[in-house]
Write an enzyme that holds these catalytic residues in place. Structure first.
Site, short mmCIF file in Angstrom:
data_model
loop_
_atom_site.label_atom_id
_atom_site.label_comp_id
_atom_site.label_asym_id
_atom_site.label_seq_id
_atom_site.Cartn_x
_atom_site.Cartn_y
_atom_site.Cartn_z
N LYS A 224 -2.62 59.63 35.70
CA LYS A 224 -3.91 60.35 35.65
C LYS A 224 -4.20 61.08 36.96
O LYS A 224 -4.60 62.25 36.95
CB LYS A 224 -5.03 59.35 35.31
CG LYS A 224 -6.32 60.01 34.86
CD LYS A 224 -7.20 60.35 36.03
CE LYS A 224 -8.50 60.96 35.57
NZ LYS A 224 -9.35 61.26 36.74
N ASP A 243 -8.79 60.54 31.20
CA ASP A 243 -9.53 59.38 31.72
C ASP A 243 -10.23 58.69 30.55
O ASP A 243 -9.99 59.03 29.40
CB ASP A 243 -10.54 59.83 32.78
CG ASP A 243 -11.73 60.52 32.15
OD1 ASP A 243 -11.53 61.30 31.21
OD2 ASP A 243 -12.87 60.27 32.57
#
Length: 291
Positions: A224, A243
């Site tokens: 991420k 996310d």
DNA sequence: ACCCAGGCGACGA
DNA sequence: TCGTCGCATGGG
């Protein structure tokens, strides 16, 4: 190209016919953590070591006290003004859900930030909330950044500390930042970058998967954060950070995945979606949003 | 007080 | 390779 007429007047640069830009939507949407909204609705901040104050006044974008030469050297690219967002919206807007997200924040743009700042701030972002990330970044800059002169009437701000500056610190030195377990991650990143063990410049053009792997050699950078660094710091708009918010949005709104045609600008689609599900009351059902 | 946040690394199955 | 857990801290 989202403007055609730009000129300098009394020391300020004015983009007379700016399209697809709203400062509130762009500067307070969780992509950059250093901009502040002033009483008069103008915004001020520092990027690339330069102070900037700007406002939108009857359709024109004003960079106060900024010569045209600096606009062209720094801010035009920072705000990605040469990108044609009308074309982006046309592509993404063919999808009904994305059309709603775009309509909710039509002036949202993805910034092209400094690579090191984007990498560092998104390392700090992990398992954290946006108000608190702002606090961490502010204390990091206040403690270790260099003073950047501001025009009369405005307090001087501080630059984002360089990798070289942070590389010489120890975890204890970062205590005033109160970054918790993230402090050691910042130092590892700083040391790899400052030593040249990880070169940032090539990441602008390197084959994407190779760039992801390179970033993930940093302790504390996973899928991420690597995706965020590439999207926000290197202008790699095909990168799409996922996310918890985007996870929820995809699960509920795109159970079959987003349309494949979005891939070249998936990161921009992601930004519209992120803002939409966090702020539009009706974007997700209550039960999904709270879960 | 309590929950959770723009995740990741370590560990065990 | 995949699921689970601890992590520092504090905003809401």
């Amino acid at each position: 190209m989202d403007y055609s007429l730009v000129y300098e007047s009394q020391g300020s640069t004015i983009v007379a016919d700016i399209k697809n830009l709203d400062l509130d939507q762009t500067l307070d949407c969780g992509q950059s953590f250093r901009w502040r909204r002033l009483e008069d609705a103008s915004w001020e901040g520092v990027a690339f070591g330069r102070y900037c104050r700007l406002s939108l006044e009857h359709g024109g974008l004003v960079f106060h006290g900024t010569p045209l030469q600096e606009f062209e050297a720094v801010w035009r690219d920072y705000f990605d003004l040469t990108r044609d967002y009308c074309a982006v919206k046309k592509l993404l807007g063919s999808d009904e859900t994305m059309a709603k997200a775009i309509a909710f924040a039509p002036g949202l743009r993805v910034l092209r930030q400094e690579p090191w700042e984007a990498l560092c701030t998104f390392i700090l972002s992990q398992n954290n909330n946006i108000p608190r990330i702002k606090g961490l970044v502010e204390r990091l800059c206040e403690t270790f950044g260099a003073e950047v002169p501001a025009p009369p009437g405005h307090l001087p701000l501080r630059s984002f500390p360089s990798a070289k500056t942070l590389a010489d610190l120890e975890v204890e030195d970062l205590a005033p930042v109160r970054a918790g377990f993230r402090a050691k991650y910042i130092l590892d990143a700083a040391r790899r970058v400052a030593s040249g063990q990880l070169l940032l410049e090539p990441l602008y053009t390197m084959e994407l998967e190779e760039a992801r792997i390179a970033l993930r050699t940093i302790h504390g950078v996973g899928p991420k954060v690597a995706e965020c660094a590439l999207l926000y710091g290197f202008g790699r708009v095909e990168c799409m950070p996922v996310d918890v918010w985007i996870r929820r949005a995809l699960d509920y709104l795109y159970p079959e995945g987003m349309p494949g045609a979005f891939a070249p600008v998936a990161g921009l689609a992601q930004q519209y979606l992120f803002h939409y599900v966090r702020h539009a009351p009706d974007a997700l059902p209550e039960t999904v949003a709270k879960k």
